[in-house]
Design an enzyme around this catalytic site. Structure first.
Site, PDB file in Angstrom:
ATOM      1  N   CYS A 229      13.321  16.393  -5.276  1.00 63.07           N
ATOM      2  CA  CYS A 229      12.124  16.526  -6.104  1.00 63.07           C
ATOM      3  C   CYS A 229      12.265  17.767  -7.007  1.00 63.07           C
ATOM      4  CB  CYS A 229      10.896  16.587  -5.204  1.00 63.07           C
ATOM      5  SG  CYS A 229       9.303  16.684  -6.033  1.00 63.07           S
TER       6      CYS A 229
ATOM      7  N   ASP B 174       9.328   5.259  -9.441  1.00 67.52           N
ATOM      8  CA  ASP B 174       8.894   6.660  -9.498  1.00 67.52           C
ATOM      9  C   ASP B 174       7.846   6.821 -10.594  1.00 67.52           C
ATOM     10  OD1 ASP B 174       8.725   9.496  -9.844  1.00 67.52           O
ATOM     11  OD2 ASP B 174      10.716   9.696  -8.977  1.00 67.52           O
TER      12      ASP B 174
ATOM     13  N   HIS C 176       9.337   7.704  -5.592  1.00 63.10           N
ATOM     14  CA  HIS C 176       9.651   9.130  -5.542  1.00 63.10           C
ATOM     15  C   HIS C 176       9.501   9.625  -4.100  1.00 63.10           C
ATOM     16  CE1 HIS C 176       9.930  13.145  -7.486  1.00 63.10           C
ATOM     17  NE2 HIS C 176       9.257  13.520  -6.411  1.00 63.10           N
TER      18      HIS C 176
END
Length: 290
Positions: A167, A226, A259
């Site tokens: 991330c 995502d 994500h």
């Protein structure tokens, strides 16, 4: 699978967590703001490992970092692990232990130590505000301090160092591999390519704009679903790498994944994508001599 409405995680209220669920997250050392009520995180034991906290000599202060390494004598290849926005919590420590089980010295700096323990906070906007204080110069200095630490240890092979991150940390991987010459490879897990940490870059450049500056090959692991990283950005990065002749770098997109698909304590976790990405990461490190 829960569909995330926030690209970097969820708040407890999004998941309707019980008080017991929040207690489990806190006592387990996991980030409360992204904890899943159904979480069954991977737990890696310390058998055959040496683990513990160390201090890094960062430019402005002593910085804590977690280290996990094989107990076996000798010099081992090393990996710098860059956390998500939730900092050095149990998921990141366990990731270090997994790498140590694979034969690596893994070190995870506490990049947000200057502003406190972000894993215990539940206000997502406060977390983002505190994360934004970690500018490019500070993060690069902290990463360089981790490399310097490794170079001074008898158990680490200074000629075989890689970097990986998740991330926020995935974004840092791209930037770090463009700024520091010490890494032989990098693996970026769903790191933003056209924003995120790069907004604090002193030069104002995004990872896409830094593609030509890469000093080490990078493998990017991304998710089809995502909400924070559009596939158009992935294609732009592929084009930037091709234009720069960075043939050693590549990006993989996992169909249906979201994500945070590697984070086993979050609702976005995908066991299949996480395990495949992990195997690809280790193979990429070996391919480039780490």
């Amino acid at each position: 699978m829960v569909t995330l409405t926030r690209p970097d995680g969820t708040r407890p209220e999004d998941l309707h967590l019980s008080r017991r669920g929040l207690t489990l997250a806190l006592t387990g050392g996991y980030a409360v703001a992204a904890w899943s009520a159904q979480a069954q995180p991977v737990k890696t034991d310390e058998a055959g490992l040496v683990t513990g906290m160390v201090e890094l000599a960062s430019p402005d202060r002593a910085l804590p970092a977690y280290v996990a390494r094989p107990a076996k004598a000798g010099r081992h290849p090393a990996v710098v692990v860059v956390s998500e926005i939730f900092g050095l919590h149990e998921y990141i420590r366990d990731t270090c232990r997994r790498l140590a089980k694979a034969g690596y010295v893994a070190i995870a700096p506490d990049y947000f130590a200057r502003v406190g323990d972000l894993s215990s906070k539940t206000d997502f906007q406060e977390i983002l505000r505190l994360v934004a204080t970690a500018n490019d110069r500070q993060v690069t200095g902290d990463t360089a301090a981790a490399v310097a630490f490794l170079k001074g240890q008898p158990f680490a092979d200074a000629k075989r160092i890689a970097v990986t991150g998740f991330c926020w940390g995935g974004n840092v991987v791209w930037e770090t591999c463009a700024r520091l010459p010490d890494f032989k490879a990098g693996v970026a897990w769903y790191g933003r390519l056209a924003g995120g940490h790069a907004a604090n870059d002193a030069e104002g450049k995004t990872p896409i704009e830094l593609a030509a500056d890469l000093k080490a090959p990078v493998l990017g692991l991304y998710a089809e679903k995502d909400n924070g990283i559009p596939l158009a950005d992935v294609e732009k990065m592929k084009a930037a790498l091709a234009a720069a002749g960075k043939t050693g770098s590549s990006l993989v997109v996992y169909p249906g994944a979201q994500h945070g698909f590697h984070a086993d304590y979050r609702p976005s976790y995908s066991k299949e994508a996480a395990e495949d990405g992990w195997n690809k990461m280790l193979a990429f490190f070996r391919q480039h001599g780490v």
